[in-house]
Design a protein around this motif. Structure first.
Motif, mmCIF file in Angstrom:
data_model
loop_
_atom_site.group_PDB
_atom_site.id
_atom_site.type_symbol
_atom_site.label_atom_id
_atom_site.label_comp_id
_atom_site.label_asym_id
_atom_site.label_seq_id
_atom_site.Cartn_x
_atom_site.Cartn_y
_atom_site.Cartn_z
ATOM 1 N N MET A 148 -12.105 2.837 -5.585
ATOM 2 C CA MET A 148 -11.656 3.510 -5.851
ATOM 3 C C MET A 148 -11.021 3.764 -7.718
ATOM 4 S SD MET A 148 -8.228 5.519 -4.735
ATOM 5 C CE MET A 148 -8.169 7.470 -4.719
ATOM 6 N N ASN A 149 -12.001 5.255 -8.132
ATOM 7 C CA ASN A 149 -11.554 5.441 -8.980
ATOM 8 C C ASN A 149 -10.564 6.575 -9.520
ATOM 9 O OD1 ASN A 149 -13.812 7.806 -9.254
ATOM 10 N ND2 ASN A 149 -15.643 6.291 -9.174
ATOM 11 N N ILE A 150 -10.505 6.904 -10.589
ATOM 12 C CA ILE A 150 -9.819 7.842 -10.466
ATOM 13 C C ILE A 150 -10.313 9.401 -10.859
ATOM 14 C CG2 ILE A 150 -10.254 8.047 -12.761
ATOM 15 C CD1 ILE A 150 -6.943 8.440 -13.701
ATOM 16 N N SER A 151 -11.117 9.840 -10.109
ATOM 17 C CA SER A 151 -12.168 11.158 -10.622
ATOM 18 C C SER A 151 -11.841 11.286 -8.895
ATOM 19 C CB SER A 151 -13.897 10.773 -10.518
ATOM 20 O OG SER A 151 -14.412 10.303 -9.405
ATOM 21 N N THR A 152 -11.213 10.486 -7.871
ATOM 22 C CA THR A 152 -11.062 10.255 -6.098
ATOM 23 C C THR A 152 -9.529 11.239 -6.047
ATOM 24 O OG1 THR A 152 -10.401 8.850 -6.065
ATOM 25 C CG2 THR A 152 -12.209 9.147 -5.612
ATOM 26 N N LEU A 153 -9.100 11.502 -6.984
ATOM 27 C CA LEU A 153 -7.593 12.211 -6.279
ATOM 28 C C LEU A 153 -7.303 13.407 -5.714
ATOM 29 C CD1 LEU A 153 -4.130 12.329 -7.278
ATOM 30 C CD2 LEU A 153 -4.616 13.737 -9.149
ATOM 31 N N SER A 171 -1.587 9.339 -1.655
ATOM 32 C CA SER A 171 -1.021 7.838 -0.202
ATOM 33 C C SER A 171 -0.407 7.314 -1.354
ATOM 34 C CB SER A 171 -2.499 7.893 0.036
ATOM 35 O OG SER A 171 -3.224 7.544 -0.087
ATOM 36 N N VAL A 172 -0.131 6.393 -1.037
ATOM 37 C CA VAL A 172 -0.162 4.847 -0.952
ATOM 38 C C VAL A 172 -0.753 3.629 -1.488
ATOM 39 C CG1 VAL A 172 1.480 3.340 -0.921
ATOM 40 C CG2 VAL A 172 2.416 5.167 -0.633
ATOM 41 N N THR A 206 -7.124 -5.832 3.459
ATOM 42 C CA THR A 206 -5.696 -4.835 4.613
ATOM 43 C C THR A 206 -4.564 -5.369 3.411
ATOM 44 O OG1 THR A 206 -5.641 -6.700 5.758
ATOM 45 C CG2 THR A 206 -7.524 -5.556 5.763
ATOM 46 N N VAL A 207 -3.596 -4.266 4.139
ATOM 47 C CA VAL A 207 -2.537 -4.400 3.932
ATOM 48 C C VAL A 207 -1.723 -5.747 4.674
ATOM 49 C CG1 VAL A 207 0.329 -4.001 4.463
ATOM 50 C CG2 VAL A 207 -1.742 -2.112 3.627
ATOM 51 N N GLU A 208 -2.247 -6.109 5.296
ATOM 52 C CA GLU A 208 -2.144 -7.790 5.904
ATOM 53 C C GLU A 208 -1.948 -8.767 4.584
ATOM 54 O OE1 GLU A 208 -3.612 -5.444 7.684
ATOM 55 O OE2 GLU A 208 -1.852 -4.825 9.057
ATOM 56 N N ASP A 209 -3.312 -8.294 4.330
ATOM 57 C CA ASP A 209 -3.558 -9.634 2.943
ATOM 58 C C ASP A 209 -2.504 -10.221 1.943
ATOM 59 O OD1 ASP A 209 -6.041 -10.523 3.969
ATOM 60 O OD2 ASP A 209 -7.107 -8.489 2.982
ATOM 61 N N LEU A 210 -1.988 -8.583 1.291
ATOM 62 C CA LEU A 210 -0.667 -8.824 0.719
ATOM 63 C C LEU A 210 0.849 -8.735 1.070
ATOM 64 C CD1 LEU A 210 -1.012 -5.544 -0.975
ATOM 65 C CD2 LEU A 210 -2.383 -6.622 -1.277
ATOM 66 N N ASP A 211 1.024 -8.654 3.295
ATOM 67 C CA ASP A 211 2.249 -9.333 3.420
ATOM 68 C C ASP A 211 2.742 -10.727 3.970
ATOM 69 O OD1 ASP A 211 4.343 -8.953 4.574
ATOM 70 O OD2 ASP A 211 3.576 -8.410 6.497
ATOM 71 N N LYS A 212 2.344 -11.446 2.825
ATOM 72 C CA LYS A 212 3.098 -13.164 2.327
ATOM 73 C C LYS A 212 3.972 -13.115 2.367
ATOM 74 C CE LYS A 212 -2.138 -13.528 2.437
ATOM 75 N NZ LYS A 212 -3.702 -13.732 2.084
ATOM 76 N N PRO A 213 5.001 -14.395 2.480
ATOM 77 C CA PRO A 213 5.974 -14.611 1.718
ATOM 78 C C PRO A 213 6.180 -15.565 0.223
ATOM 79 C CG PRO A 213 5.176 -16.504 3.450
ATOM 80 C CD PRO A 213 4.194 -15.263 3.352
ATOM 81 N N PHE A 245 -5.875 -1.402 -5.215
ATOM 82 C CA PHE A 245 -6.211 -1.492 -3.419
ATOM 83 C C PHE A 245 -6.036 -0.097 -2.941
ATOM 84 C CE2 PHE A 245 -4.441 -3.044 0.811
ATOM 85 C CZ PHE A 245 -5.769 -3.050 0.939
ATOM 86 N N GLN A 246 -6.840 0.428 -1.880
ATOM 87 C CA GLN A 246 -6.546 1.630 -1.678
ATOM 88 C C GLN A 246 -6.254 1.223 -0.424
ATOM 89 O OE1 GLN A 246 -7.962 5.233 -2.593
ATOM 90 N NE2 GLN A 246 -6.971 6.419 -0.800
ATOM 91 N N PRO A 247 -5.629 1.061 1.065
ATOM 92 C CA PRO A 247 -5.478 0.752 1.594
ATOM 93 C C PRO A 247 -6.895 1.758 3.028
ATOM 94 C CG PRO A 247 -3.284 0.417 1.762
ATOM 95 C CD PRO A 247 -3.846 1.421 0.385
ATOM 96 N N LYS A 248 -7.140 1.483 3.961
ATOM 97 C CA LYS A 248 -8.003 2.269 4.997
ATOM 98 C C LYS A 248 -7.648 1.936 6.339
ATOM 99 C CE LYS A 248 -10.676 4.013 1.587
ATOM 100 N NZ LYS A 248 -10.673 5.598 1.430
ATOM 101 N N PRO A 249 -7.174 2.637 7.168
ATOM 102 C CA PRO A 249 -7.058 4.391 6.516
ATOM 103 C C PRO A 249 -5.495 4.367 5.723
ATOM 104 C CG PRO A 249 -6.034 3.506 8.889
ATOM 105 C CD PRO A 249 -5.968 2.799 8.459
ATOM 106 N N GLU A 250 -5.650 5.543 5.122
ATOM 107 C CA GLU A 250 -4.563 5.612 4.175
ATOM 108 C C GLU A 250 -2.760 5.178 4.465
ATOM 109 O OE1 GLU A 250 -5.679 10.155 2.436
ATOM 110 O OE2 GLU A 250 -6.729 8.848 0.967
#
Length: 284
Positions: free
Chosen positions: A1-6, A136-137, A154-161, A228-233
């Motif tokens: 994703m680049n800055i032109s997609t806002l 979106s976040v 995925t968001v799950e890739d970030l959800d680690k202790p 990183f932009q999750p899909k779906p948003e």
């Protein structure tokens, strides 16, 4: 994703972000403002001669120059234009934090809360204008972080202790992370500057924030940061002005008419581009 997609509306609208340019004030095109019957809120504002706008820093929507302490950004300029061209009063920007934004509207500390994401929960407490932009976040991370052997998918890739994420306390990102991430260590900080510094100083692994804010951060440090932009948003939300529940529908219509005028004459696009360019330039 680049800055032109806002995105500036539900229909995709591309903003071509140029390289950083000198910060300047772009006057909103006043256009033809038809006289509209207004309710008590704007009448009281006219009587006091001041439109109070609650300001929580959220680049590029609400910014503040570190040297001059002057406010800027898309919502700031819309507030200035609405005060000047429609109500014919002076704007006043009241510094606040996100946890206090709703309470300030309810207690009439300001007439407009700037850059406030619409949620059903918030709509029980205050009223909202028509959407100004949509976002979106997303998550920003250091590409050289040894904990991240591969980019997250995925968001799950970030959800680690063993990982941590910095969020602005009370923001939509804070609520999204709190609800969706169960094992990640959450670092709640007062504002965007603090979350960005936590990421840059490597005190946190990720920064969760509004997609436009994060794109600015990455644009300022493309050699080290990625988004990183999750899909779906994740929590797609319209950003609006917030107002006290007592405001009349007629008064809300006056503000909505002004927002639509600025969209049609291109001012929202131009003001967003200017705010992004100025913020990127100030970070370099």
């Amino acid at each position: 994703m680049n800055i032109s997609t806002l995105r500036l509306s539900r229909a995709p609208m591309r903003i071509i972000i140029a390289t950083a340019v000198a910060c300047g004030s772009l006057a909103i095109q006043a256009g033809a403002h038809a006289e509209v019957q207004v309710g008590n809120t704007w009448q009281k504002v006219r009587e006091t001669g001041v439109l109070r706008c609650g300001a929580g820093i959220t680049p590029p929507y609400v910014t503040r120059d570190a040297k001059t302490q002057q406010y800027g950004g898309l919502f700031t300029e819309l507030c200035r234009g609405f005060a000047r061209d429609v109500l014919h009063v002076k704007p006043e920007f009241v510094d606040t934090s996100w946890p206090n934004m709703i309470a300030g509207v309810q207690s009439n500390k300001w007439d407009l809360a700037m850059s406030l994401s619409y949620t059903e929960e918030r709509a029980k407490a205050i009223k909202f204008s028509a959407p100004v932009v949509y976002s979106s976040v997303t998550f920003v991370y250091n590409k050289n972080n040894p904990k991240l052997k591969t980019p997250p998918k995925t968001v799950e890739d970030l959800d680690k202790p063993d990982l941590s994420v910095a969020v602005m306390s009370g923001s939509i990102a804070d609520k999204a992370v709190g609800a969706g991430m169960k094992t990640t260590n959450v670092m709640r900080l007062p504002g965007t500057d603090e979350t960005r510094l936590a990421l840059m100083s490597k005190r946190t692994d990720f920064m969760a924030d509004d997609s436009a804010t994060n794109l600015i951060v990455v644009a300022a440090h493309p050699e080290t940061l990625s988004v990183f932009q999750p899909k779906p948003e994740l929590v797609p939300q319209p950003a609006c002005f917030g107002m006290n529940k007592a405001i009349s529908d007629a008064d809300i219509d006056v503000l909505n008419k002004y927002i639509e005028e600025q969209r049609k004459n291109g001012s929202i696009d131009k003001l967003t581009k200017q705010a992004v360019d100025a913020t990127v330039a100030s970070d370099k």
